[in-house]
Design a protein around this motif. Structure first.
Motif, PDB file in Angstrom:
ATOM      1  N   ALA A  77       1.744  39.699   2.479  1.00  0.00           N
ATOM      2  CA  ALA A  77       1.564  40.752   1.477  1.00  0.00           C
ATOM      3  C   ALA A  77       0.086  40.924   1.134  1.00  0.00           C
ATOM      4  O   ALA A  77      -0.408  42.052   0.997  1.00  0.00           O
ATOM      5  CB  ALA A  77       2.367  40.420   0.223  1.00  0.00           C
ATOM      6  N   ALA A  78      -0.617  39.798   0.999  1.00  0.00           N
ATOM      7  CA  ALA A  78      -2.053  39.867   0.720  1.00  0.00           C
ATOM      8  C   ALA A  78      -2.797  40.524   1.882  1.00  0.00           C
ATOM      9  O   ALA A  78      -3.699  41.347   1.684  1.00  0.00           O
ATOM     10  CB  ALA A  78      -2.595  38.464   0.457  1.00  0.00           C
ATOM     11  N   ALA A  79      -2.401  40.178   3.107  1.00  0.00           N
ATOM     12  CA  ALA A  79      -3.045  40.773   4.286  1.00  0.00           C
ATOM     13  C   ALA A  79      -2.750  42.265   4.362  1.00  0.00           C
ATOM     14  O   ALA A  79      -3.622  43.072   4.720  1.00  0.00           O
ATOM     15  CB  ALA A  79      -2.550  40.073   5.550  1.00  0.00           C
ATOM     16  N   LEU A  80      -1.521  42.651   4.012  1.00  0.00           N
ATOM     17  CA  LEU A  80      -1.160  44.069   4.026  1.00  0.00           C
ATOM     18  C   LEU A  80      -1.987  44.842   3.012  1.00  0.00           C
ATOM     19  O   LEU A  80      -2.489  45.934   3.299  1.00  0.00           O
ATOM     20  CB  LEU A  80       0.331  44.223   3.723  1.00  0.00           C
ATOM     21  CG  LEU A  80       0.884  45.649   3.724  1.00  0.00           C
ATOM     22  CD1 LEU A  80       0.761  46.269   5.110  1.00  0.00           C
ATOM     23  CD2 LEU A  80       2.351  45.668   3.270  1.00  0.00           C
ATOM     24  N   SER A  81      -2.139  44.275   1.822  1.00  0.00           N
ATOM     25  CA  SER A  81      -2.960  44.916   0.798  1.00  0.00           C
ATOM     26  C   SER A  81      -4.408  45.031   1.250  1.00  0.00           C
ATOM     27  O   SER A  81      -5.050  46.074   1.076  1.00  0.00           O
ATOM     28  CB  SER A  81      -2.869  44.116  -0.505  1.00  0.00           C
ATOM     29  OG  SER A  81      -3.689  44.676  -1.501  1.00  0.00           O
ATOM     30  N   ASN A 100      -5.574  36.510  10.867  1.00  0.00           N
ATOM     31  CA  ASN A 100      -5.815  36.295  12.289  1.00  0.00           C
ATOM     32  C   ASN A 100      -5.414  37.535  13.085  1.00  0.00           C
ATOM     33  O   ASN A 100      -4.809  38.475  12.567  1.00  0.00           O
ATOM     34  CB  ASN A 100      -5.062  35.049  12.779  1.00  0.00           C
ATOM     35  CG  ASN A 100      -3.557  35.153  12.555  1.00  0.00           C
ATOM     36  OD1 ASN A 100      -2.951  36.193  12.793  1.00  0.00           O
ATOM     37  ND2 ASN A 100      -2.960  34.070  12.064  1.00  0.00           N
ATOM     38  N   TRP A 101      -5.750  37.492  14.380  1.00  0.00           N
ATOM     39  CA  TRP A 101      -5.546  38.663  15.225  1.00  0.00           C
ATOM     40  C   TRP A 101      -4.060  39.034  15.322  1.00  0.00           C
ATOM     41  O   TRP A 101      -3.704  40.218  15.306  1.00  0.00           O
ATOM     42  CB  TRP A 101      -6.116  38.407  16.608  1.00  0.00           C
ATOM     43  CG  TRP A 101      -5.930  39.548  17.574  1.00  0.00           C
ATOM     44  CD1 TRP A 101      -5.181  39.575  18.699  1.00  0.00           C
ATOM     45  CD2 TRP A 101      -6.512  40.855  17.460  1.00  0.00           C
ATOM     46  NE1 TRP A 101      -5.250  40.799  19.305  1.00  0.00           N
ATOM     47  CE2 TRP A 101      -6.076  41.611  18.563  1.00  0.00           C
ATOM     48  CE3 TRP A 101      -7.373  41.448  16.521  1.00  0.00           C
ATOM     49  CZ2 TRP A 101      -6.454  42.933  18.762  1.00  0.00           C
ATOM     50  CZ3 TRP A 101      -7.738  42.779  16.721  1.00  0.00           C
ATOM     51  CH2 TRP A 101      -7.288  43.497  17.832  1.00  0.00           C
ATOM     52  N   GLY A 102      -3.195  38.039  15.390  1.00  0.00           N
ATOM     53  CA  GLY A 102      -1.762  38.310  15.471  1.00  0.00           C
ATOM     54  C   GLY A 102      -1.246  39.023  14.236  1.00  0.00           C
ATOM     55  O   GLY A 102      -0.451  39.970  14.331  1.00  0.00           O
ATOM     56  N   THR A 103      -1.711  38.589  13.061  1.00  0.00           N
ATOM     57  CA  THR A 103      -1.301  39.232  11.804  1.00  0.00           C
ATOM     58  C   THR A 103      -1.795  40.671  11.750  1.00  0.00           C
ATOM     59  O   THR A 103      -1.066  41.583  11.327  1.00  0.00           O
ATOM     60  CB  THR A 103      -1.845  38.445  10.598  1.00  0.00           C
ATOM     61  OG1 THR A 103      -1.347  37.104  10.651  1.00  0.00           O
ATOM     62  CG2 THR A 103      -1.424  39.098   9.300  1.00  0.00           C
ATOM     63  N   LEU A 104      -3.040  40.877  12.180  1.00  0.00           N
ATOM     64  CA  LEU A 104      -3.588  42.235  12.182  1.00  0.00           C
ATOM     65  C   LEU A 104      -2.791  43.153  13.097  1.00  0.00           C
ATOM     66  O   LEU A 104      -2.527  44.310  12.747  1.00  0.00           O
ATOM     67  CB  LEU A 104      -5.051  42.203  12.614  1.00  0.00           C
ATOM     68  CG  LEU A 104      -6.047  41.596  11.617  1.00  0.00           C
ATOM     69  CD1 LEU A 104      -7.437  41.542  12.228  1.00  0.00           C
ATOM     70  CD2 LEU A 104      -6.066  42.410  10.327  1.00  0.00           C
TER      71      LEU A 104
END
Length: 570
Positions: A96-100, A255-259
């Motif tokens: 959720a933090a990465a999405l934001s 990380n790249w996978g999350t992106l």
């Protein structure tokens, strides 16, 4: 320093301070509820009501827009992340933090690139359809809390199936508590203002009472849970422990996978956020006769979401209900938001233990009431009565959101908007016109009593000419020539033609040649300057069999005089 600070009027200080304190208190239940709606711990909604608000107040251009967790971004967060991780888990919170963070960076870049016009890519009916479909999704997602059952996350159909299969496990006390709150809040939403006014309350006071009512209902619900120990004796689900103190910063780089996983959802969230936030800011500004800078709004919202990614971990936006509370509380400038954020920080630091026994069913009831207000049935009927293509776009977008999810729903909405635009452009309105006797005005022969010339056909094309509508133009011209076999001159009236593409140029050249072969001439009238600038260098212009007239009246007078001379000679 923001212009609103350097130009601030001291007489507004007390009004803004009071409005900020009121907003801070009233949005607490909403902040908790939307965090739970997003699948996050309830304190996340409080945290993102602090620093992201300060950032937007400093950077944004709207005087009264209030930033924080909103229903649409919350349900989008849940829809995107629930298939990837268990809601509430550490992995889910990190996503959720990465999405934001990702959506915030995209919105910020949109602002720097001055892409505020992107908010215009979705028509109003499509936006209404998206909001309505999202609202229904929100209602469906909250049914499990109202019924007191636990079901796994899934799409709308799977959720409804799971609910039907769990009816035997429904908690009667939870249903009674949540149902009572739901009914009372709905009654208040529809009747409270009129009731209050009947007893002499002013409209402003009645509306303020309506804003306060969810807080009153939640306070009564907590009192019932505590007084009768409902969470222990009847297993009524409550918020549970709410971590006290500040959230702290979480500096990390996905990380790249999350992106890769979040790239498409973040883009959809950024696009929807762009449309929603700019639309809301413009609507609020219009009521105050102010103007907002769309690109500056994007920069402000982008930075707010970046901050939310580091502090709280939940996407934020310009909330309709939150902004309405801000306005009704009397906010005159972003100072009210600054005061609200500081007051919220103080409440978080002083203690949140009193929130632990908030019943989830009552929070769900407040969410459902807010969502029901977002379902735009009136907009559908207005569109249906005016333009059924727009109404079908609205309905198609709403169904797309419900059946395929938010991301594909948006894509369907954009597709329907573009398809509607293409269909309309490919079937242009074409009218045969004549002159109203005794005037220089020309109108459609099917709508007015006009005079015409037997040997001349005046054809007005109410659309730019491009590859998609040329067959319709050729077909109409051929049909009119069949109806008028005495035609010797064809006048194309170009007053509504803003562009002629390469294909259209070639087709007009062919028409000019074919008419010449039949001993007919092609004329143009009222060609716009930019169109003429391009045509003058073409073979069509140089080889035109007829003339280019400055006005339709000049063409009519010239051809009418020529027809009279020819008749006299005959």
């Amino acid at each position: 320093m923001p212009p609103w600070i350097t130009q601030y009027k001291r007489q507004l200080l007390w009004t803004d301070v009071l409005a900020g304190l009121i907003v801070a208190v009233l949005v607490i239940p909403q902040s908790l509820a939307y965090a739970l709606l997003a699948g996050l711990p309830p304190q996340a909604g409080l945290y993102v009501s602090i620093l992201p608000v300060l950032v937007y107040a400093w950077v944004g251009s709207s005087m009264t827009q209030a930033v924080g967790p909103v229903a649409i971004t919350a349900i989008m967060t849940y829809a995107v992340l629930s298939p990837l991780a268990v809601p509430g888990s550490n992995a889910y919170i990190a996503l959720a933090a990465a999405l934001s963070l990702c959506s915030g960076v995209l919105i910020f870049v949109f602002g720097l690139l001055r892409l505020g016009f992107l908010s215009q890519l979705l028509s109003r009916p499509v936006v209404s359809g998206f909001i309505s479909g999202s609202a229904i999704l929100i209602v469906v997602s909250q049914l499990k809390f109202l019924l007191g059952v636990q079901i796994p996350a899934g799409n709308t159909w799977h959720t409804l199936q799971a609910l039907l299969g769990s009816l035997s496990f429904v908690s009667p006390v939870t249903v009674l508590l949540g149902g009572s709150a739901l009914v009372w809040l709905l009654v208040c939403r529809w009747r409270l203002v009129s009731w209050a006014q009947r007893v002499g309350t002013s409209l402003a006071q009645a509306e303020f009472l309506l804003r306060v009512m969810p807080l009153v209902v939640l306070a009564l619900a907590v009192a019932l849970v505590v007084g009768f120990d409902l969470d222990h004796t009847h297993q009524v689900a409550v918020v549970g422990p709410v971590r006290e103190g500040g959230a702290g910063f979480q500096f990390f780089v996905p990380n790249w996978g999350t992106l890769q996983t979040l790239a498409a959802p973040a883009l959809v969230l950024a696009f929807i956020g762009t449309v929603q936030n700019i639309t809301m800011a413009q609507a609020l500004a219009a009521k105050r006769r102010e103007r907002v800078d769309a690109n500056r709004e994007l920069v402000g919202f982008g930075l707010s979401n970046v901050m939310a990614g580091f502090y709280g971990g939940m996407p934020v936006g310009g909330g309709l209900s939150r902004s309405a509370i801000n306005v009704s509380a009397g906010a005159q400038s972003p100072l009210a938001s600054l005061v609200a954020a500081v007051a919220m920080l103080c409440m978080v630091l002083l203690g949140t233990h009193w929130l632990e026994r908030l019943p989830l069913a009552v929070l769900a009831a407040s969410i459902v009431v807010a969502a029901v207000g977002m379902i735009e049935v009136k907009a559908f009927w207005q569109a249906w009565s005016y333009d059924r293509a727009d109404a079908m776009a609205l309905l198609g977008t709403a169904l797309g959101v419900l059946v395929f999810g938010l991301g594909l729903g948006v894509a369907i909405g954009i597709g329907l908007s573009l398809a509607t635009l293409l269909v309309r452009a490919s079937t242009p309105h074409i009218a045969v016109i004549g002159r109203i006797p005794g005037t220089e005005h020309f109108r459609n022969i099917e709508r007015h009593g006009v005079e015409t010339i037997d040997s001349a056909l005046f054809l007005r094309i109410d659309e730019s000419l491009f590859f998609g509508n040329l067959s319709a133009v050729e077909a109409r011209l051929s049909a009119e020539l069949v109806k008028a076999p005495l035609t010797q001159d064809v006048v194309l009236i170009m007053s509504a033609v803003n562009r002629v593409d390469t294909t259209a140029l070639e087709v007009l050249t062919d028409i000019n040649r074919d008419l010449g072969a039949k001993h007919m001439r092609l004329h143009f009238a009222e060609v716009k300057g930019p169109v003429q600038d391009r045509l003058v260098h073409s073979a069509l212009w140089k080889g035109l069999s007829g003339r280019v007239y400055l006005s339709v009246h000049a063409a009519f007078e010239d051809l009418q005089a020529a027809a009279k001379v020819k008749a006299e000679l005959a």
